[in-house]
Design a protein around this motif. Structure first.
Motif, PDB file in Angstrom:
ATOM      1  N   UNK A   1       0.824  -1.218   0.000  1.00  0.00           N
ATOM      2  CA  UNK A   1       0.000   0.000   0.000  1.00  0.00           C
ATOM      3  C   UNK A   1       0.854   1.261   0.000  1.00  0.00           C
ATOM      4  N   UNK A   2       1.942   1.208   0.745  1.00  0.00           N
ATOM      5  CA  UNK A   2       2.862   2.354   0.822  1.00  0.00           C
ATOM      6  C   UNK A   2       3.452   2.639  -0.561  1.00  0.00           C
ATOM      7  N   UNK A   3       3.897   1.563  -1.233  1.00  0.00           N
ATOM      8  CA  UNK A   3       4.459   1.712  -2.594  1.00  0.00           C
ATOM      9  C   UNK A   3       3.405   2.279  -3.545  1.00  0.00           C
ATOM     10  N   UNK A   4       2.186   1.784  -3.391  1.00  0.00           N
ATOM     11  CA  UNK A   4       1.090   2.252  -4.264  1.00  0.00           C
ATOM     12  C   UNK A   4       0.863   3.758  -4.039  1.00  0.00           C
ATOM     13  N   UNK A   5       0.960   4.202  -2.774  1.00  0.00           N
ATOM     14  CA  UNK A   5       0.722   5.625  -2.478  1.00  0.00           C
ATOM     15  C   UNK A   5       1.765   6.509  -3.150  1.00  0.00           C
ATOM     16  N   UNK A   6       2.954   5.935  -3.423  1.00  0.00           N
ATOM     17  CA  UNK A   6       3.998   6.692  -4.120  1.00  0.00           C
ATOM     18  C   UNK A   6       3.895   6.519  -5.647  1.00  0.00           C
ATOM     19  N   UNK A   7       2.906   5.743  -6.093  1.00  0.00           N
ATOM     20  CA  UNK A   7       2.729   5.534  -7.533  1.00  0.00           C
ATOM     21  C   UNK A   7       3.673   4.486  -8.105  1.00  0.00           C
ATOM     22  N   UNK A   8       4.308   3.660  -7.225  1.00  0.00           N
ATOM     23  CA  UNK A   8       5.246   2.661  -7.739  1.00  0.00           C
ATOM     24  C   UNK A   8       4.645   1.255  -7.816  1.00  0.00           C
ATOM     25  N   UNK A   9       3.309   1.172  -7.811  1.00  0.00           N
ATOM     26  CA  UNK A   9       2.614  -0.102  -8.066  1.00  0.00           C
ATOM     27  C   UNK A   9       1.516   0.208  -9.075  1.00  0.00           C
ATOM     28  N   UNK A  10       1.500  -0.577 -10.184  1.00  0.00           N
ATOM     29  CA  UNK A  10       0.499  -0.309 -11.234  1.00  0.00           C
ATOM     30  C   UNK A  10      -0.783  -1.103 -11.030  1.00  0.00           C
TER      31      UNK A  10
END
Ligand code: GLU
Length: 303
Positions: free
Chosen positions: A169-178
C-alpha cells in the motif's frame, strides 16, 4: 578440484556445528519444519554433481524466489526496471518500511521485500498468466517439470502478511505499483511459496554461474546482465548481513527464511544448502558455515 571429498567433509563438520537459531516463526505454516535438517548440493562447470544429507527434500524457497522474479523481469524489460527499484544495499531489515518513506517509494534493491513487490508488479503487468508463466520459467531454468507452489504456505502468509500489505500500500501511495495491491501480493506470496530441493535450486542457479546459459544450453540473460545480477546478489543477497557473507564466504548468493542459501562461483559452480535454523538477521547459520567451509577448503572464491 575434489568436490566430492570436500562436500563430504563439509557434511560431517556441519553436523557438529552448534545448533544456533530457530526456525522462522513469521509464516505459521512453516513453523513445523524439523530444525535440524541439513542438505548440500553442488553442480559444477565440469559437469560433475555431488549432494549430501537432505538435498532431495523440498524446501520453501521464500526469498530465494526474488532472484527468479528479478531475472524474469530483467529478461523482459532490461535496464528499464531500474527506474522503479534501486541497486544499493539497504542496511535495514528485509521488511523495513522506514527507508521507503525517505526515498519516496523507490526501494533500495530488488531483494528487500519492497523491491521484490515492485518486481512482482512489473511481472503482473507483463505476463499473460503471471503465476503459471513464472512457474514455467523456474521449470525451464532448473530442467524440472514438477516444480509447484505450496498453496497452504501462500495462504498462511496471505493471512498474516500485514507488513507486506503495508509495504504494498505504501508503494502504491507513491505511484510505484500499477496493479491492485491485493493481486500483486497474491503473486508475491505464491512466488515465495514455491518448493524446490537443494538439487533443483543449484540447477536453477547454474545459468548465473555459466554466463547466462542453463545446463541445457538455453541463454536466459546476456553476460553483462549476469554481471549485474551477481553483483546484486553479492551486495544485497543476505538481508542486513550481506557484508558478513561476502567477508566469510566470498560468493554472490541469496538466502530465504525457509533456510535455503544458493550461491554461485562464476564459471565454476552453483551450490545450494539447506538448514532451517535462522540467526537474528534471518540467514541460515549452518548454511553460511557450510559455504564458508566450501570456499576455504577449495581455496577459491570471487576474490
Ligand atoms: N515471504 C517472506 C516475506 O515476505 C519471505 C522472507 C524471506 O525469505 O526473506 O516475509
Amino acid at each position: 578440484m575434489n568436490y566430492q571429498k570436500t562436500i563430504e567433509e563439509i557434511y560431517v563438520e556441519s553436523q557438529e556445528f552448534p545448533k544456533i537459531g530457530e526456525v522462522s516463526a513469521s509464516i505459521p505454516e512453516l513453523k513445523n519444519i524439523s530444525p535440524d535438517k541439513f542438505g548440500i548440493f553442488i553442480s559444477t562447470h565440469e559437469g560433475t554433481e555431488f549432494g549430501k544429507g537432505d538435498f532431495q527434500e523440498k524446501i520453501s524457497i521464500q526469498s530465494v524466489s526474488k532472484v527468479f522474479t528479478l531475472c524474469l523481469a530483467f529478461s523482459i524489460l532490461g535496464e528499464k526496471i531500474w527506474q522503479r527499484v534501486n541497486v544499493e544495499p539497504s542496511g535495514n531489515a528485509f521488511n523495513s518500511l522506514v527507508q521507503l518513506e525517505n526515498e519516496k517509494g523507490i526501494p533500495r534493491n530488488p531483494f528487500i521485500n519492497a523491491g521484490a513487490i515492485v518486481i512482482a508488479d512489473i511481472l503482473l503487468s507483463h505476463l499473460k498468466n503471471p503465476k503459471e508463466d513464472f512457474l514455467e520459467f523456474i521449470r525451464e531454468i532448473s530442467g524440472k517439470k514438477n516444480i509447484q507452489f505450496n498453496q497452504k504456505v501462500a495462504l498462511s502468509e496471505k493471512q498474516t502478511g500485514y507488513r507486506n500489505f503495508a509495504l504494498g500500500n505504501f508503494l502504491k501511495s507513491f505511484g510505484n505499483i500499477e496493479n491492485k495491491v491485493e493481486d500483486v501480493l497474491d503473486f508475491y506470496f505464491h512466488q515465495c511459496s514455491v518448493e524446490m530441493t537443494c538439487e533443483e535450486l543449484a540447477h536453477a542457479f547454474y545459468f548465473l554461474a555459466n554466463e547466462g546459459k542453463t545446463k541445457s544450453g538455453k541463454t536466459i540473460l546476456n553476460k553483462s546482465q549476469i554481471k549485474r545480477l551477481n553483483a546484486l546478489m553479492l551486495t544485497c543477497g543476505f538481508y542486513d548481513e550481506s557484508g558478513e557473507f561476502a567477508y566469510k564466504v566470498g560468493l554472490p548468493g541469496k538466502s530465504g527464511i525457509g533456510g535455503a542459501i544458493v550461491a554461485v562461483l562464476p564459471r565454476k559452480f552453483a551450490v545450494a544448502t539447506w538448514s532451517p535454523r535462522l540467526n537474528e538477521k534471518g540467514n541460515s547459520e549452518a548454511g553460511m558455515y557450510a559455504l564458508e567451509l566450501l570456499t576455504t577448503k577449495l581455496g577459491i572464491s570471487i576474490f
